[in-house]
Design an enzyme around this catalytic site. Structure first.
Site, PDB file in Angstrom:
ATOM      1  N   GLU A 108      36.914  30.492  47.441  1.00 34.98           N
ATOM      2  CA  GLU A 108      35.754  31.398  47.374  1.00 34.98           C
ATOM      3  C   GLU A 108      35.220  31.590  45.945  1.00 34.98           C
ATOM      4  OE1 GLU A 108      34.907  34.335  50.423  1.00 34.98           O
ATOM      5  OE2 GLU A 108      35.630  35.786  48.964  1.00 34.98           O
ATOM      6  N   LYS A 110      33.634  33.911  43.867  1.00 32.02           N
ATOM      7  CA  LYS A 110      33.590  35.377  44.002  1.00 32.02           C
ATOM      8  C   LYS A 110      33.659  36.027  42.637  1.00 32.02           C
ATOM      9  CE  LYS A 110      36.297  38.847  46.610  1.00 32.02           C
ATOM     10  NZ  LYS A 110      37.497  39.051  47.458  1.00 32.02           N
ATOM     11  N   LYS A 171      28.687  33.260  52.438  1.00 29.33           N
ATOM     12  CA  LYS A 171      29.495  34.453  52.745  1.00 29.33           C
ATOM     13  C   LYS A 171      28.589  35.663  52.588  1.00 29.33           C
ATOM     14  CE  LYS A 171      33.898  35.662  53.575  1.00 29.33           C
ATOM     15  NZ  LYS A 171      34.733  36.288  52.557  1.00 29.33           N
ATOM     16  N   GLU A 220      34.489  35.984  62.082  1.00 27.14           N
ATOM     17  CA  GLU A 220      35.646  36.678  61.511  1.00 27.14           C
ATOM     18  C   GLU A 220      36.067  37.863  62.380  1.00 27.14           C
ATOM     19  OE1 GLU A 220      35.634  37.425  57.177  1.00 27.14           O
ATOM     20  OE2 GLU A 220      35.732  39.524  57.774  1.00 27.14           O
ATOM     21  N   ASN A 243      40.596  38.088  59.150  1.00 25.01           N
ATOM     22  CA  ASN A 243      40.613  38.697  57.825  1.00 25.01           C
ATOM     23  C   ASN A 243      41.810  39.641  57.738  1.00 25.01           C
ATOM     24  OD1 ASN A 243      40.079  39.596  55.269  1.00 25.01           O
ATOM     25  ND2 ASN A 243      37.863  39.690  55.597  1.00 25.01           N
ATOM     26  N   GLU A 279      42.424  34.700  56.178  1.00 23.25           N
ATOM     27  CA  GLU A 279      41.564  35.094  55.054  1.00 23.25           C
ATOM     28  C   GLU A 279      42.115  36.312  54.315  1.00 23.25           C
ATOM     29  OE1 GLU A 279      37.725  34.603  58.028  1.00 23.25           O
ATOM     30  OE2 GLU A 279      37.580  35.959  56.330  1.00 23.25           O
ATOM     31  N   SER A 280      41.974  36.305  53.017  1.00 22.98           N
ATOM     32  CA  SER A 280      42.245  37.442  52.124  1.00 22.98           C
ATOM     33  C   SER A 280      43.729  37.639  51.816  1.00 22.98           C
ATOM     34  CB  SER A 280      41.703  38.770  52.675  1.00 22.98           C
ATOM     35  OG  SER A 280      40.342  38.724  52.893  1.00 22.98           O
TER      36      SER A 280
END
Ligand SMILES: O=C(O)c1ccccc1NCC(=O)[C@H](O)[C@H](O)COP(=O)(O)O
Length: 320
Positions: A108, A110, A171, A220, A243, A279-280
Site C-alpha cells: 500500500e 500510504k 483504495k 472488504e 480487514n 489486510e492490516s
C-alpha cells in the site's frame, strides 16, 4: 468506448442488507458554502458521526459533489477513453502465489492515516511504488482520499505513467459509481468496496458498474455476518478481503483473520476458491505465515513497509 450505461439490476428480496454505517448525517449537513458565504444552521449532538468510518463516508458526499463540479461525468468518460487498459489484478495475485508459494502481496502506497497520523515523511508515491515492485509485490494499493490519508487520484496516474507493471487498487471509500469512473480514468485496475458501508444492493450495482469499465473489485469485510452477506452476491470479477483493523475503533487483531476463515462462510470461501486477502496489522514473516495458514492467498500491507528507509529490502524480508 461506448457510453457507460448500467442496466437495471434485479436484487433478490431475501438478500440481507444491514450495514452499520449511516451514509448521511440524520439531520443533514448543517453547513454549505455558496460562493463567498458559508451558510450554517445549528445541529444537535445526535448529528455527530458515530466513528471515523462514518465521518469519512459523510465527507465523501460533499467531496463527490465538488469533484463533479470540476470533472463532470462527460469529461470522465473522455478521460476513461484515454486511460491505459485495465490489467488483471486478481490474476497477478494468483500468479504470484503460484510462483512463490507465499500470499500475493498488495503493497500500500500510504502517506498517513486517521489512526497513525503521518506514517511517511518525504512521501514520493512513484518511488515507493517502484521499490515495492522491485521487492516482489504482485499488486499495489493506492490511497486516494486526500482529507484523511493525504492521498490522491493523481498518484494512480503518476505510478501508471512511470511504467510500474503491478496492477493498481484504488483504495477509496466508494459510495457512488462516479468514483469508479474517476478511478478508471486515473488508471486503476481494481477498486475497494467496503461491506460495512454498502448494503448488498449497492454492492451489486457497483460491482456491475465496475465490471462495465473493466475494473475488478476487492470487497472488504470485517465480520462473519458481513462475509455471509457478501457471499450471496455474484462475485464474478471480485476478490474478498478481511480487514483486521476495526475501522470503527482502530483496534487491530490478526486473529480476526482466522476466526472469519474458520467460520462456515470462511469455509465456503475456500471451497469456492475465492481469492481472499488478509489486510492490516501485518508486520513480520510470522504474521504472513499466520494469515496464510488461515487460508488467505493475498495480504494487504501498508504501514510496516512504507515507513522503512529501504522499502525493497523490507518487502523481500516480509516475504522471505
Ligand atoms: O489505517 C487506518 O487508520 C484506517 C482508518 C479508517 C479507515 C481505514 C483505515 N485504513 C485502511 C486500511 O485498511 C489500511 O490502510 C490497510 O489495510 C493497510 O493497513 P496497515 O498495513 O496496518 O497500514
Amino acid at each position: 468506448m461506448q457510453p457507460v450505461r448500467c442496466q437495471a439490476i434485479q436484487v433478490p428480496a431475501n438478500l440481507a442488507t444491514e450495514v452499520t454505517i449511516r451514509r448521511r448525517p440524520p439531520e443533514g449537513i448543517g453547513s454549505q458554502a455558496c460562493g463567498p458565504v458559508d451558510f450554517q444552521v445549528p445541529l444537535s449532538a445526535a448529528n455527530k458521526p458515530a466513528n471515523i468510518l462514518e465521518e469519512i463516508v459523510w465527507w465523501k458526499a460533499q467531496e463527490i459533489e465538488s469533484f463533479k463540479e470540476r470533472q463532470p461525468m462527460l469529461r470522465l468518460q473522455m478521460l476513461m477513453k484515454l486511460a491505459p487498459p485495465p490489467r488483471d489484478f486478481i490474476g497477478a495475485l494468483r500468479a504470484s502465489q503460484q510462483r512463490t508459494s507465499r500470499p500475493g502481496l498488495i503493497a500500500e502506497v500510504k502517506k498517513a492515516s486517521p489512526s497513525k497520523g503521518v506514517i511517511k515523511e518525504n512521501f514520493d508515491p512513484v518511488e515507493i511504488a517502484k521499490a515495492y515492485e522491485a521487492g516482489g509485490a504482485a499488486c499495489l494499493s493506492v490511497l486516494t482520499d486526500r482529507k484523511y490519508f493525504q492521498g490522491s487520484f493523481d498518484y494512480l496516474t503518476a505510478i501508471r505513467q512511470a511504467g510500474v507493471a503491478c496492477p493498481l487498487l484504488c483504495k477509496e471509500f466508494i459510495v457512488e459509481a462516479y468514483q469508479l469512473f474517476k478511478a478508471r480514468a486515473a488508471g486503476a485496475d481494481a477498486v475497494l468496496l467496503i461491506a460495512a458501508v454498502l448494503p448488498n444492493k449497492d454492492l451489486e450495482l457497483l460491482i456491475k458498474c465496475a465490471g462495465r469499465v473493466g475494473l475488478q473489485c476487492l470487497i472488504e469485510v470485517h465480520t462473519v455476518p458481513e462475509l455471509e452477506r457478501v457471499l450471496q452476491l455474484d462475485l464474478e470479477g471480485c476478490m474478498l478481503g478481511i480487514n483486521n483493523r476495526d475501522l470503527q475503533t482502530f483496534k487491530v487483531d490478526l486473529n480476526n483473520n482466522k476466526v472469519i476463515m474458520d467460520s462456515a462462510p470462511g469455509q465456503q470461501v475456500k471451497e469456492r476458491g475465492i481469492m481472499m486477502a488478509g489486510e492490516s496489522g501485518i508486520f513480520t514473516p510470522e504474521d504472513v505465515a499466520f494469515v496464510q495458514g488461515a487460508g488467505c492467498g493475498a495480504i494487504l500491507v501498508g504501514e510496516s513497509l512504507v515507513k522503512q528507509d529501504d522499502i525493497t529490502a523490507a518487502v523481500e524480508m516480509l516475504l522471505a
